[in-house]
Write a protein that holds these residues in place. Structure first.
Motif, PDB file in Angstrom:
ATOM      1  N   LYS A  82       0.846  -1.196   0.000  1.00 29.31           N
ATOM      2  CA  LYS A  82       0.000   0.000   0.000  1.00 29.31           C
ATOM      3  C   LYS A  82       0.888   1.255   0.000  1.00 29.31           C
ATOM      4  CE  LYS A  82      -4.085  -2.134   0.642  1.00 29.31           C
ATOM      5  NZ  LYS A  82      -3.718  -3.540   0.471  1.00 29.31           N
ATOM      6  N   GLU A  83       0.241   2.430   0.108  1.00 25.15           N
ATOM      7  CA  GLU A  83       0.962   3.703  -0.008  1.00 25.15           C
ATOM      8  C   GLU A  83       2.141   3.824   0.970  1.00 25.15           C
ATOM      9  OE1 GLU A  83      -2.294   3.290  -0.116  1.00 25.15           O
ATOM     10  OE2 GLU A  83      -3.338   4.915  -1.163  1.00 25.15           O
ATOM     11  N   SER A  84       1.923   3.431   2.234  1.00 24.93           N
ATOM     12  CA  SER A  84       2.992   3.602   3.227  1.00 24.93           C
ATOM     13  C   SER A  84       4.196   2.720   2.882  1.00 24.93           C
ATOM     14  CB  SER A  84       2.473   3.281   4.630  1.00 24.93           C
ATOM     15  OG  SER A  84       2.022   1.940   4.657  1.00 24.93           O
ATOM     16  N   ASP A  85       3.932   1.581   2.250  1.00 32.92           N
ATOM     17  CA  ASP A  85       5.035   0.706   1.831  1.00 32.92           C
ATOM     18  C   ASP A  85       5.868   1.360   0.724  1.00 32.92           C
ATOM     19  OD1 ASP A  85       4.132  -1.417   3.558  1.00 32.92           O
ATOM     20  OD2 ASP A  85       2.547  -1.795   2.092  1.00 32.92           O
ATOM     21  N   MET A  86       5.210   2.181  -0.097  1.00 34.52           N
ATOM     22  CA  MET A  86       5.944   2.892  -1.154  1.00 34.52           C
ATOM     23  C   MET A  86       6.947   3.865  -0.527  1.00 34.52           C
ATOM     24  SD  MET A  86       4.710   1.532  -3.874  1.00 34.52           S
ATOM     25  CE  MET A  86       4.297   0.026  -2.975  1.00 34.52           C
ATOM     26  N   GLU A  87       6.502   4.540   0.527  1.00 35.62           N
ATOM     27  CA  GLU A  87       7.417   5.458   1.233  1.00 35.62           C
ATOM     28  C   GLU A  87       8.609   4.692   1.778  1.00 35.62           C
ATOM     29  OE1 GLU A  87       5.280   7.831   4.182  1.00 35.62           O
ATOM     30  OE2 GLU A  87       3.650   7.989   2.716  1.00 35.62           O
ATOM     31  N   GLN A  88       8.344   3.522   2.326  1.00 42.33           N
ATOM     32  CA  GLN A  88       9.430   2.712   2.880  1.00 42.33           C
ATOM     33  C   GLN A  88      10.411   2.294   1.775  1.00 42.33           C
ATOM     34  OE1 GLN A  88       8.215   0.115   5.912  1.00 42.33           O
ATOM     35  NE2 GLN A  88      10.125  -1.050   5.971  1.00 42.33           N
TER      36      GLN A  88
END
Ligand code: PLP
Length: 430
Positions: free
Chosen positions: A388-394
Motif C-alpha cells: 500500500k501507499e505507506s510501503d511505497m514510502e518505505q
C-alpha cells in the motif's frame, strides 16, 4: 528416449534454477515497470497439456484436427477481452507485444511506408521505429517527443510533424511515459492526413481496462497491448478494435470496413508473422482476462495508481526529479542528474540490496544508452504483492539509503537483509 509417462529422471539442473529464481522473486523488491506477478491459476494454464496442441488458424477455422476444445478456450479469451475493453473484435494470438505490432504493420503498410511514433529516447518502444527493429528497417520511421521544459508531449508539435511527414500509421503509446494520452486530439491529427491511428497500450492496459485512464478504443483505429504488464497475464500480446471506420486502402466493402481490417489483421498475425498459436498461453490469457473482469482487479488497479502517486511524492520529498513532475499511471521516470548519479550506477547498486529497477534514458539525455541519466520504476508488481501507499514510502527510503551510500557495501548489505525479512510479510505464492 523416455516418454512423458515413463520419465523417471527429473531435470534437477533446470528445476533447481527455477527454484532459485522463485526465491529471488520472493525476497526482493521488484520495481521494473513492465513486470508483474501472475496468479497461480494463470501459471497453471500456461503449464498445461495445451502446449501439446497445434491449432494454426482461428476458432472454427483451423488447419489441424482435434481443435474442438482449444477452439472453446481461445473463444473464451476473445470474448473476455472484448468484454473487458468494450472491443468489437480481438485477436489473442500474438506471442508478444512486438509480434502484435509487427502484425499490424504487415496488415497496414507496404515496405518503405512512413510511420510516426513516440521518440525512443523519450520513452518510446523499439517496435515503433527503432533502426534495429523491423519497424525501422522495413518502414520509414519518424518521431515526435516531449518538450524539454515540461517533459510532456506537445500535441501541436505532433500535428506539425504529422503534416510534414505524412505517415500512413500514427503510433501512440510508450514504455516510459508517465502521463495519459489525448486520443481525441491524436485521432483528429490522423484524420487530417488519412493515417491510421494505432495505440500501443502495453504498459497501462490494466488501468485502461478498469476505466482509470482515457479510453483509446473509442478513438484509435487499432489497439495493441502486451498481456503481462499491468494487465497481469502471461507473457503475450493481442490486437483489438472497437469502432468501424472508413478503410484507408480505397477498397469498397459492403461488410463494413472493420471487417476488412480485422481480416487483414488476422492474416497479419497468421500466416503473416506467426505459425501455430500458443494455446497454453492463450488459456492463461483467458484466465487472466477473467480475473481482470473482477471487482478485485478494480481494487488492484486503483491501488497501483495510488501507490504510484505515493511513490512519486516520496521521491520528490527526498529531492529527486521526476520527468513531467509526476505520474498519471503506474510508472515514473526519475532524472538522477540532480543527485550526481547515473542510471547504470543506480541499477548496479540497487540490485546489491535486492531492489530491481532499470536504468533508462531521460528525454534529451547527455549520456549513452548503456549509462543513461535516469531510472524507471513502476508499482504494478509490488501492488500485486499486497503493498500500500505507506510501503511505497518505505521503498523510497531504502532506495535513497542505498543510493546515498553507494560506495558503502556494509550499509547496503544491512539494507538488503532488512528488505529480505520485510518481504516475508508479502508472500508470493503462499
Ligand atoms: C513492452 C512493450 C512492447 C513489447 O512487448 P514484448 O512482449 O516484450 O514484445 C511493445 N510496446 C510497448 C509500448 C511496450 O512497452
Amino acid at each position: 528416449m523416455s516418454t512423458a509417462t515413463t520419465t523417471t529422471a527429473r531435470d534437477t539442473q533446470v528445476f533447481d534454477l527455477i527454484a532459485k529464481e522463485q526465491h529471488r522473486q520472493e525476497s526482493g523488491i521488484e520495481l521494473i515497470a513492465s513486470e508483474n506477478f501472475v496468479s497461480r491459476q494463470v501459471m497453471e494454464a500456461a503449464g498445461s497439456v495445451l502446449t501439446n496442441k497445434y491449432a494454426e488458424g482461428l476458432p472454427g477455422k483451423r488447419y489441424y484436427g482435434g481443435c474442438e476444445v482449444v477452439d472453446q478456450i481461445e473463444q473464451l479469451a476473445i470474448d473476455r477481452i472484448k468484454e473487458l475493453f468494450g472491443a468489437s473484435w480481438a485477436n489473442v494470438q500474438p506471442h508478444s507485444g512486438a509480434q502484435a505490432n509487427t502484425a499490424v504493420f504487415l496488415a497496414c503498410l507496404q515496405p518503405g511506408d512512413t510511420i510516426l511514433g513516440f521518440d525512443l529516447s523519450h520513452g518510446g518502444h523499439l517496435t515503433h521505429g527503432s533502426p534495429v527493429n523491423i519497424s525501422g528497417k522495413y518502414f520509414r520511421p519518424t518521431f515526435y517527443g516531449v518538450e524539454k521544459e515540461t517533459g510532456v508531449i506537445n500535441y501541436d508539435i505532433v500535428e506539425e510533424t504529422a503534416l510534414r511527414e505524412r505517415p500512413k500509421v500514427l503510433i501512440c503509446g510508450a514504455s516510459a511515459y508517465s502521463r495519459d494520452w489525448d486520443y481525441v486530439r491524436l485521432r483528429a491529427i490522423a484524420d487530417q492526413i488519412g493515417a491510421l491511428l494505432l495505440a500501443d497500450i502495453s504498459h497501462p492496459a490494466g488501468l485502461i481496462a478498469k476505466g482509470l485512464l482515457n479510453d483509446p478504443l473509442e478513438h484509435c483505429h487499432i489497439v495493441t497491448t502486451t498481456t503481462h504488464k499491468t494487465l497481469r497475464g502471461p507473457r503475450g500480446g493481442l490486437i483489438m478494435m472497437r469502432n468501424d471506420f472508413e478503410n484507408p486502402f480505397g477498397i469498397k466493402t459492403p461488410k463494413g470496413d472493420i471487417r476488412l481490417m480485422s481480416s487483414l489483421l488476422d492474416s497479419g498475425v497468421f500466416p503473416g508473422t506467426q505459425g501455430g498459436p500458443l494455446e497454453h498461453v492463450i488459456a492463461a490469457k483467458a484466465v487472466a482476462f477473467g480475473e481482470a473482469l473482477s471487482e478485485d482487479f478494480y481494487d488492484y488497479a486503483v491501488q497501483v495508481k495510488a501507490n504510484a502517486q505515493a511513490m512519486a511524492k516520496a521521491f520528490v520529498d527526498k529531492g529527486y526529479q521526476i520527468i513531467s513532475g509526476g505520474t498519471d499511471n503506474h510508472l515514473m521516470l526519475i532524472d538522477l542528474r540532480s543527485k550526481g548519479l547515473t542510471g547504470k550506477l543506480a541499477e548496479n547498486t540497487l540490485i546489491k540490496a535486492d531492489i530491481t529497477i532499470n536504468k533508462n534514458m531521460v528525454p534529451f539525455d547527455d549520456k549513452s544508452p548503456m549509462v543513461t541519466s535516469g531510472m524507471r520504476v513502476g508499482t504494478a508488481a509490488m501492488t500485486s504483492r499486497g503493498m500500500k501507499e505507506s510501503d511505497m514510502e518505505q521503498i523510497v527510503g531504502y532506495i535513497d539509503d542505498v543510493l546515498m551510500n553507494h560506495d558503502n557495501d556494509a550499509k547496503i548489505q544491512t539494507v538488503r537483509e532488512e528488505i529480505n525479512s520485510w518481504m516475508k510479510a508479502f508472500p508470493l505464492y503462499a
